[in-house]
Design an enzyme around this catalytic site. Structure first.
Site, mmCIF file in Angstrom:
data_model
loop_
_atom_site.group_PDB
_atom_site.id
_atom_site.type_symbol
_atom_site.label_atom_id
_atom_site.label_comp_id
_atom_site.label_asym_id
_atom_site.label_seq_id
_atom_site.Cartn_x
_atom_site.Cartn_y
_atom_site.Cartn_z
ATOM 1 N N SER A 1 0.830 -1.206 0.000
ATOM 2 C CA SER A 1 0.000 0.000 0.000
ATOM 3 C C SER A 1 0.859 1.249 0.000
ATOM 4 O O SER A 1 1.970 1.258 0.537
ATOM 5 C CB SER A 1 -0.879 -0.013 1.254
ATOM 6 O OG SER A 1 -1.430 1.252 1.519
ATOM 7 N N LYS B 1 1.839 -2.859 6.799
ATOM 8 C CA LYS B 1 2.322 -2.990 5.418
ATOM 9 C C LYS B 1 3.838 -2.759 5.353
ATOM 10 O O LYS B 1 4.552 -3.447 4.624
ATOM 11 C CB LYS B 1 1.578 -2.021 4.494
ATOM 12 C CG LYS B 1 0.103 -2.373 4.291
ATOM 13 C CD LYS B 1 -0.085 -3.748 3.674
ATOM 14 C CE LYS B 1 -1.543 -4.050 3.378
ATOM 15 N NZ LYS B 1 -1.743 -5.419 2.857
ATOM 16 N N TYR C 1 -2.470 0.043 10.435
ATOM 17 C CA TYR C 1 -2.600 -0.615 9.125
ATOM 18 C C TYR C 1 -1.373 -0.327 8.261
ATOM 19 O O TYR C 1 -0.747 -1.237 7.709
ATOM 20 C CB TYR C 1 -3.863 -0.132 8.407
ATOM 21 C CG TYR C 1 -3.870 -0.475 6.935
ATOM 22 C CD1 TYR C 1 -4.076 -1.779 6.507
ATOM 23 C CD2 TYR C 1 -3.643 0.509 5.971
ATOM 24 C CE1 TYR C 1 -4.060 -2.106 5.153
ATOM 25 C CE2 TYR C 1 -3.621 0.189 4.617
ATOM 26 C CZ TYR C 1 -3.829 -1.111 4.214
ATOM 27 O OH TYR C 1 -3.804 -1.434 2.884
#
Length: 341
Positions: free
Chosen positions: A126, A155, A151
């Site tokens: 991402s 990643k 989050y």
């Protein structure tokens, strides 16, 4: 013999579209998904679009014993790993869920690849790995900044796990695709984004508001340092994004990788603000979207968009669909879901 690709999280939004593109490109696919944030209907949609009875296994990727049975049951040499929790705002509220699910699922897959001799993995990364970059657009050489959310941090950590693993086990090849913001739906309207409960992403909230399911769309912040004050993102059509995964698998299976670990930005190269995207939707569909400005949301960054020239050149891939086409496909998917003519 066709090559087989294992797609984890293949009943999810990007996973289902990628499965369609893989089959169209001549690959066989096995889908693994625990259905925690997806529906089996997506698998049925894939089967209808492709005419292929794609094998489906309901398994959690953090369950090593169950995943080992999948590795033993099917013969495949490539994996696309989508399975992960993926909402920025939710990750701020539930960090432990995100760290356990996102890290453990990748570690499990990589351990089994090492043990079972599976060679290739495409990792669903991402643009959140860049944090709030100091210079835009971001290239693959843009330094990763501190993540703005758990989050985003998962990643970053997962990319590091992948990089270190392929360094330690040179038989494994990995490509991380750093997505920007996928939107839209398959042109058939048989698969699309299907959030459970209140949507965490912008476009499903737009389409649900347009369809009358939501009273009003909240725009998080109008005081950012952007032309209209709302946050800016690089919105990419999900089918364009799906094609990038096929090209990444082709690169590894065709022996074209220039190293054991590579990473690419997958976006359009254009930044659009939230308010601009709403206006684009209204223009493409002729439907007004009731919206209001509210305070900023925890974990959100101000603005980001991609420089995609490296991916365009190295992968021979480029985003093709216009924003208007993409938003219209999202609306057609919403209408089909709600029985709107």
């Amino acid at each position: 013999m066709k090559e087989t690709v294992l797609v984890t999280g293949g009943a999810g939004y990007i996973g289902s579209h990628t499965t369609v593109e893989l089959i169209g490109a001549g690959y066989d696919v096995v889908i693994v998904d625990n259905l925690s944030n997806s529906e089996f209907g997506a698998v049925e949609g894939v089967r209808k679009i492709t005419g292929v009875e794609v094998p489906f296994e309901q398994v959690d990727c953090t369950d090593k014993e169950a995943m080992a049975r999948i590795f033993d049951k099917y013969k495949f040499n490539s994996i696309i790993h989508f399975a992960a929790s993926k909402a920025v705002g939710e990750s701020v509220d539930k960090p432990l869920l995100y760290y356990r699910n996102n890290l453990q699922s990748l570690i499990t897959i990589l351990e089994l690849m090492r043990d079972k001799g599976v060679r290739n993995i495409v990792f669903s990364s991402s643009c959140t790995v860049y944090g709030q970059p100091e210079v835009l657009p971001v290239t693959e050489q843009t330094p990763r900044q501190s993540a703005q959310s758990p989050y985003g941090n998962t990643k970053q950590i997962c990319e590091d796990i992948l990089r270190d693993t392929v360094h330690a086990y040179p038989a494994i090849y990995g490509i991380a695709l750093r997505y920007f913001n996928p939107i839209g739906a398959h042109p058939s309207a048989l698969i699309g984004e299907l959030p459970k409960g209140v949507p965490m992403n912008l476009v499903p909230f737009i389409t649900q508001t347009a369809a009358g399911l939501r009273e009003c769309l909240s725009v998080f912040g109008d005081d950012y340092d952007t032309p209209d004050g709302s946050a800016v993102r690089d919105y990419i059509d999900v089918t364009d994004l799906a094609r990038a995964h096929v090209v990444a698998v082709d690169r590894m299976t065709g022996g074209k990788s220039k190293g054991n670990y590579e990473f690419f930005n997958v976006g359009t190269g254009n930044g659009l603000s939230v308010l601009e995207l709403i206006a684009e939707f209204e223009k493409a569909t002729g439907v007004k979207v009731n919206h209001k400005i509210v305070g900023r949301r925890a974990g959100d960054i101000e603005k980001i968009w991609a420089d995609t020239s490296f991916a365009n050149r190295e992968l021979g891939w480029k985003a093709q669909r216009s924003t208007g086409e993409t938003l219209l496909s999202a609306w057609n998917w919403e209408k089909r879901l709600r029985g709107i003519k």
